[in-house]
Design an enzyme around this catalytic site. Structure first.
Site, mmCIF file in Angstrom:
data_model
loop_
_atom_site.group_PDB
_atom_site.id
_atom_site.type_symbol
_atom_site.label_atom_id
_atom_site.label_comp_id
_atom_site.label_asym_id
_atom_site.label_seq_id
_atom_site.Cartn_x
_atom_site.Cartn_y
_atom_site.Cartn_z
ATOM 1 N N SER A 1 0.827 -1.222 0.000
ATOM 2 C CA SER A 1 0.000 0.000 0.000
ATOM 3 C C SER A 1 0.849 1.255 0.000
ATOM 4 O O SER A 1 1.663 1.468 0.911
ATOM 5 C CB SER A 1 -0.891 0.055 1.251
ATOM 6 O OG SER A 1 -1.902 -0.892 1.169
ATOM 7 N N HIS B 1 -3.072 -0.324 -4.528
ATOM 8 C CA HIS B 1 -2.265 -1.419 -5.084
ATOM 9 C C HIS B 1 -2.492 -1.418 -6.591
ATOM 10 O O HIS B 1 -3.534 -1.861 -7.066
ATOM 11 C CB HIS B 1 -2.687 -2.770 -4.500
ATOM 12 C CG HIS B 1 -2.312 -2.938 -3.063
ATOM 13 N ND1 HIS B 1 -1.275 -3.742 -2.651
ATOM 14 C CD2 HIS B 1 -2.822 -2.377 -1.952
ATOM 15 C CE1 HIS B 1 -1.171 -3.674 -1.341
ATOM 16 N NE2 HIS B 1 -2.102 -2.861 -0.890
ATOM 17 N N HIS C 1 -3.702 -10.284 -1.049
ATOM 18 C CA HIS C 1 -3.726 -10.609 0.385
ATOM 19 C C HIS C 1 -4.581 -11.856 0.625
ATOM 20 O O HIS C 1 -5.536 -12.121 -0.102
ATOM 21 C CB HIS C 1 -4.352 -9.455 1.184
ATOM 22 C CG HIS C 1 -3.668 -8.144 1.013
ATOM 23 N ND1 HIS C 1 -3.892 -7.336 -0.067
ATOM 24 C CD2 HIS C 1 -2.774 -7.498 1.800
ATOM 25 C CE1 HIS C 1 -3.159 -6.231 0.054
ATOM 26 N NE2 HIS C 1 -2.465 -6.308 1.174
ATOM 27 N N TYR D 1 -6.777 -12.128 2.903
ATOM 28 C CA TYR D 1 -8.161 -11.758 3.229
ATOM 29 C C TYR D 1 -9.034 -11.545 1.990
ATOM 30 O O TYR D 1 -10.253 -11.478 2.084
ATOM 31 C CB TYR D 1 -8.214 -10.507 4.130
ATOM 32 C CG TYR D 1 -7.684 -9.233 3.503
ATOM 33 C CD1 TYR D 1 -8.383 -8.567 2.504
ATOM 34 C CD2 TYR D 1 -6.486 -8.681 3.932
ATOM 35 C CE1 TYR D 1 -7.889 -7.407 1.922
ATOM 36 C CE2 TYR D 1 -5.975 -7.525 3.365
ATOM 37 C CZ TYR D 1 -6.683 -6.903 2.361
ATOM 38 O OH TYR D 1 -6.208 -5.758 1.787
ATOM 39 N N GLU D 2 -8.405 -11.444 0.792
ATOM 40 C CA GLU D 2 -9.214 -11.272 -0.417
ATOM 41 C C GLU D 2 -9.973 -12.555 -0.764
ATOM 42 O O GLU D 2 -10.879 -12.537 -1.597
ATOM 43 C CB GLU D 2 -8.322 -10.830 -1.590
ATOM 44 C CG GLU D 2 -7.769 -9.416 -1.405
ATOM 45 C CD GLU D 2 -6.766 -9.044 -2.481
ATOM 46 O OE1 GLU D 2 -7.156 -8.966 -3.657
ATOM 47 O OE2 GLU D 2 -5.586 -8.853 -2.150
ATOM 48 N N ALA E 1 2.366 -1.253 4.428
ATOM 49 C CA ALA E 1 1.899 -0.199 5.332
ATOM 50 C C ALA E 1 1.521 -0.888 6.640
ATOM 51 O O ALA E 1 0.988 -2.001 6.606
ATOM 52 C CB ALA E 1 0.678 0.494 4.731
ATOM 53 N N MET F 1 -1.439 -6.560 7.656
ATOM 54 C CA MET F 1 -2.216 -7.708 7.161
ATOM 55 C C MET F 1 -1.513 -8.455 6.024
ATOM 56 O O MET F 1 -2.174 -9.096 5.210
ATOM 57 C CB MET F 1 -3.581 -7.227 6.656
ATOM 58 C CG MET F 1 -4.394 -6.442 7.666
ATOM 59 S SD MET F 1 -5.890 -5.799 6.931
ATOM 60 C CE MET F 1 -6.386 -4.592 8.170
ATOM 61 N N SER F 2 -0.189 -8.341 5.960
ATOM 62 C CA SER F 2 0.488 -8.940 4.797
ATOM 63 C C SER F 2 1.903 -9.371 5.160
ATOM 64 O O SER F 2 2.230 -9.542 6.324
ATOM 65 C CB SER F 2 0.549 -7.915 3.657
ATOM 66 O OG SER F 2 1.418 -6.851 4.010
ATOM 67 N N ASN G 1 -0.191 4.833 10.534
ATOM 68 C CA ASN G 1 -1.160 5.233 11.559
ATOM 69 C C ASN G 1 -0.712 4.649 12.900
ATOM 70 O O ASN G 1 0.097 3.724 12.931
ATOM 71 C CB ASN G 1 -2.560 4.682 11.211
ATOM 72 C CG ASN G 1 -2.555 3.164 11.013
ATOM 73 O OD1 ASN G 1 -2.159 2.683 9.943
ATOM 74 N ND2 ASN G 1 -2.931 2.435 12.023
ATOM 75 N N HIS H 1 -8.765 3.116 5.630
ATOM 76 C CA HIS H 1 -7.798 2.830 4.563
ATOM 77 C C HIS H 1 -7.410 4.127 3.846
ATOM 78 O O HIS H 1 -6.274 4.269 3.398
ATOM 79 C CB HIS H 1 -8.396 1.810 3.585
ATOM 80 C CG HIS H 1 -7.420 1.332 2.545
ATOM 81 N ND1 HIS H 1 -6.226 0.712 2.861
ATOM 82 C CD2 HIS H 1 -7.441 1.415 1.188
ATOM 83 C CE1 HIS H 1 -5.563 0.418 1.750
ATOM 84 N NE2 HIS H 1 -6.268 0.844 0.718
HETATM 85 N N1 HPA Z 1 -3.504 -2.592 11.258
HETATM 86 C C1 HPA Z 1 -3.432 -3.547 10.302
HETATM 87 N N2 HPA Z 1 -3.009 -3.300 9.072
HETATM 88 C C2 HPA Z 1 -2.625 -2.049 8.789
HETATM 89 C C3 HPA Z 1 -2.673 -1.018 9.734
HETATM 90 C C4 HPA Z 1 -3.142 -1.308 11.037
HETATM 91 O O1 HPA Z 1 -3.217 -0.444 11.935
HETATM 92 N N3 HPA Z 1 -2.230 0.122 9.125
HETATM 93 C C5 HPA Z 1 -1.915 -0.238 7.851
HETATM 94 N N4 HPA Z 1 -2.162 -1.534 7.637
#
Ligand code: HPA
Length: 273
Positions: A30, A61, A83, A85-86, A113, A211-212, A235, A247
């Protein structure tokens, strides 16, 4: 993982990339897609045309497989990732790694990210992953074993290659780009974590969460690639700041870090290819 299907897909993809012999590959997560812009492209193929890979469904992406040339070396970029989760299974996640092995890539750099858990990680911080915690509850190597995927029980004492991590450090130092190191925890997503989950991950030793990356690192390490990974902290993980997570904010915050990401790779890649 359907290894027969993947093998066929790898062969077909190789045929789409004539005269390609990259030594290094990069998976751009990302917001990291900008990194490609400073390299001269030789091939650019939309993911939709790559068997098994399919189109990315996630904003930020781009979904292009690029081979670029720099100082006489070739680098393969996956601009965007698939990913778990897709819900399309492990094949789209595994295809880039098996393609790297087939094309003779020795070093794979993963980017993502992530949410910052450790208190000194602020939005825009870049973190080299020293080790990971797989909190996904699944593993891409589950299922029947194929020797093509490495040993049945791969060692994971050093998933992230020390020499490549040192090269990343040196590149950042040369450019005066602040860089930290830490432990990345991978969760399945697609929900962000609850504050209680973030607290649990912190107690387990995680500095950042996303998540990756971990499934790709597990597979790449098992098949013998030199792996490194860098997170852009986009974040504060849930519950650390008052804001809720989105997102859109993740994408905006990677934009702010893009000049540093691009400069870092421009310095780093020639030093390791
Ligand atoms: N959690 C999970 N995945 C993420 C986050 C998060 O805070 N920020 C960017 N991808």
């Amino acid at each position: 993982m359907n290894i027969v299907l993947l093998n066929e897909a790898v062969k077909k993809t190789k045929a789409l990339l004539p005269d390609t012999a990259p030594t290094t590959a990069v998976i751009l997560g990302s917001g990291w897609g900008c990194v490609v812009s400073t390299f001269s492209e030789i091939h650019s193929i939309p993911y939709a045309k790559v068997p098994c890979l399919g189109s990315t469904q996630v904003k930020g992406h781009e979904g292009r497989l690029i081979v670029a040339e720099h100082n006489g070396s070739q680098i393969m970029f996956f601009q965007g990732r698939r990913h778990w989760y897709e819900g399309a299974g492990w094949e789209p996640v595994a295809l880039p790694i098996l393609l790297c092995a087939e094309l003779g890539v020795s070093t794979l750099i993963l980017t993502n990210a992530a949410g910052g858990i450790r208190s000194d990680l602020n939005t825009g911080s870049l973190m080299v992953i020293d080790d990971h915690i797989n909190a996904m509850g699944v593993n891409p190597l589950q299922g029947s074993h194929d020797p093509l995927l490495g040993p049945r029980f791969p060692d994971q004492t050093r998933v992230y290659n020390e020499k490549v991590r040192q090269s990343i450090d040196r590149s950042a130092q040369t450019l005066n780009i602040p860089l930290t190191h830490g432990i990345y925890a991978a969760v399945c997503g697609p929900t962000y974590e609850t504050p209680a989950e973030v607290n649990a991950l912190r107690l387990m030793g995680a500095d950042a969460v996303g998540m990756s990356t971990v499934p790709e690192a597990i597979l790449a390490n098992a098949i013998g690639l030199n792996v490194a990974a860098i997170s852009c902290i986009t974040n504060y993980a849930a519950g650390i700041a008052r804001e809720t997570l989105s997102h859109e904010d993740v994408i905006t915050n990677t934009h702010n870090a893009q000049p540093a990401m691009t400069a870092l790779f421009r310095q780093l890649l020639p030093s390791i290819t």
